[in-house]
Design a protein around this motif. Structure first.
Motif, PDB file in Angstrom:
ATOM      1  N   TYR A  62       0.911  -1.192  -0.172  1.00 54.06           N
ATOM      2  CA  TYR A  62       0.224  -0.152  -0.288  1.00 54.06           C
ATOM      3  C   TYR A  62       0.674   1.584   0.010  1.00 54.06           C
ATOM      4  N   ARG A  74      -0.586  -3.317   3.863  1.00 57.57           N
ATOM      5  CA  ARG A  74      -1.480  -3.685   5.092  1.00 57.57           C
ATOM      6  C   ARG A  74      -2.436  -5.074   4.037  1.00 57.57           C
ATOM      7  N   ARG A  76      -6.868  -5.668   4.609  1.00 56.77           N
ATOM      8  CA  ARG A  76      -7.489  -4.805   4.959  1.00 56.77           C
ATOM      9  C   ARG A  76      -8.551  -4.544   6.432  1.00 56.77           C
ATOM     10  N   PRO A  77      -8.796  -3.183   7.202  1.00 63.96           N
ATOM     11  CA  PRO A  77      -8.978  -3.564   8.242  1.00 63.96           C
ATOM     12  C   PRO A  77     -10.469  -4.037   8.205  1.00 63.96           C
ATOM     13  N   CYS A  80      -8.811  -7.391   9.575  1.00 67.32           N
ATOM     14  CA  CYS A  80      -8.001  -7.851  10.700  1.00 67.32           C
ATOM     15  C   CYS A  80      -8.717  -7.938  12.187  1.00 67.32           C
ATOM     16  N   ASN A  81      -9.914  -6.618  12.199  1.00 66.40           N
ATOM     17  CA  ASN A  81     -10.992  -6.148  12.717  1.00 66.40           C
ATOM     18  C   ASN A  81     -12.195  -7.707  13.244  1.00 66.40           C
ATOM     19  N   SER A  92      -3.866  -2.297  15.875  1.00 63.96           N
ATOM     20  CA  SER A  92      -4.368  -1.477  14.902  1.00 63.96           C
ATOM     21  C   SER A  92      -5.942  -1.683  14.414  1.00 63.96           C
ATOM     22  N   ASP A  93      -6.474  -0.394  14.277  1.00 67.51           N
ATOM     23  CA  ASP A  93      -8.092  -1.117  13.210  1.00 67.51           C
ATOM     24  C   ASP A  93      -8.127  -0.214  12.369  1.00 67.51           C
ATOM     25  N   THR A  94      -6.555  -0.133  11.741  1.00 66.88           N
ATOM     26  CA  THR A  94      -6.521   0.139  10.208  1.00 66.88           C
ATOM     27  C   THR A  94      -6.472  -1.107   9.193  1.00 66.88           C
ATOM     28  N   GLY A  95      -5.763  -1.817  10.412  1.00 67.93           N
ATOM     29  CA  GLY A  95      -5.203  -3.355   9.738  1.00 67.93           C
ATOM     30  C   GLY A  95      -3.144  -3.216   9.950  1.00 67.93           C
ATOM     31  N   GLU A  97       0.298  -4.601   9.651  1.00 66.77           N
ATOM     32  CA  GLU A  97       1.649  -3.949   8.266  1.00 66.77           C
ATOM     33  C   GLU A  97       2.398  -4.730   8.790  1.00 66.77           C
TER      34      GLU A  97
END
Length: 184
Positions: A62, A74, A76-77, A80-81, A92-95, A97
């Motif tokens: 990314y 990374r 996908r959020p 992961c979430n 992390s809530d953004t996935g 890394e």
């Protein structure tokens, strides 16, 4: 006849070259272990240029950091979430890394520093027989020592070749803030 001191110089120069390669190998392995620790149980797949997490989800490229020459990947959020093992993987809530250096070893300043130490030891191995040749030596002894120095110099070439081809990107202005270094 060649004296014992000359043979000792040949052996010592050779020993120093071997030590230089051992130091380089140890630094390379330490770098690899550090990279493996950062990526955890994730596996890099060069054919996809992506990482696969232990839960069979892909982390795709990314971003590219041109200053550090690092590719960032990374997940996908949403993946992961909703993952059942997210707490053990990332906060992390953004996935999650993961990063990968795009340059071969040695790429970073720390890696080049370790290679420089190995090159210094190799240089000492080359200079030792030459220093001994400056003493009261016969023509045969000087030829043995000069030949040894030439062989050791040729043997150390793989250590030197990468350092000559890579540029060092140290900050130019150490008094500036980290984001403003190198700007005049």
């Amino acid at each position: 006849m060649v004296s014992t001191a000359v043979w000792f110089s040949v052996a010592y120069g050779t020993f120093l070259l071997l030590v230089a390669f051992a130091l380089d190998l140890a630094a390379r392995r330490a770098c690899g272990r550090t990279a493996n620790r950062r990526s955890g149980a994730f596996a890099y797949h060069a054919d996809h240029d992506a990482w696969l997490c232990p839960q069979d989800q892909w982390l795709w490229p990314y971003a590219f950091d041109p200053h550090n020459r690092v590719m960032r990947y990374r997940a996908r959020p949403a993946v992961c979430n909703s993952c059942p093992v997210k707490e053990t993987c990332t906060t992390s809530d953004t996935g999650r890394e993961v990063s990968r250096s795009v340059d071969p070893w040695p790429a970073s300043e720390a890696e080049r520093f370790h290679r420089g130490i190995a090159c210094t030891v190799a240089l000492l191995g080359v200079l030792w027989p030459l220093a001994v040749a400056l003493g009261d030596r016969t023509v045969t002894e000087r030829a043995v020592l000069a030949g040894t120095a030439a062989l050791l110099a040729a043997g150390s070439r793989p250590l030197w070749s990468h350092l000559r081809r890579t540029t060092v990107d140290f900050p130019l202005d150490f008094s500036a803030e980290p984001g403003e270094r190198g700007r005049g």
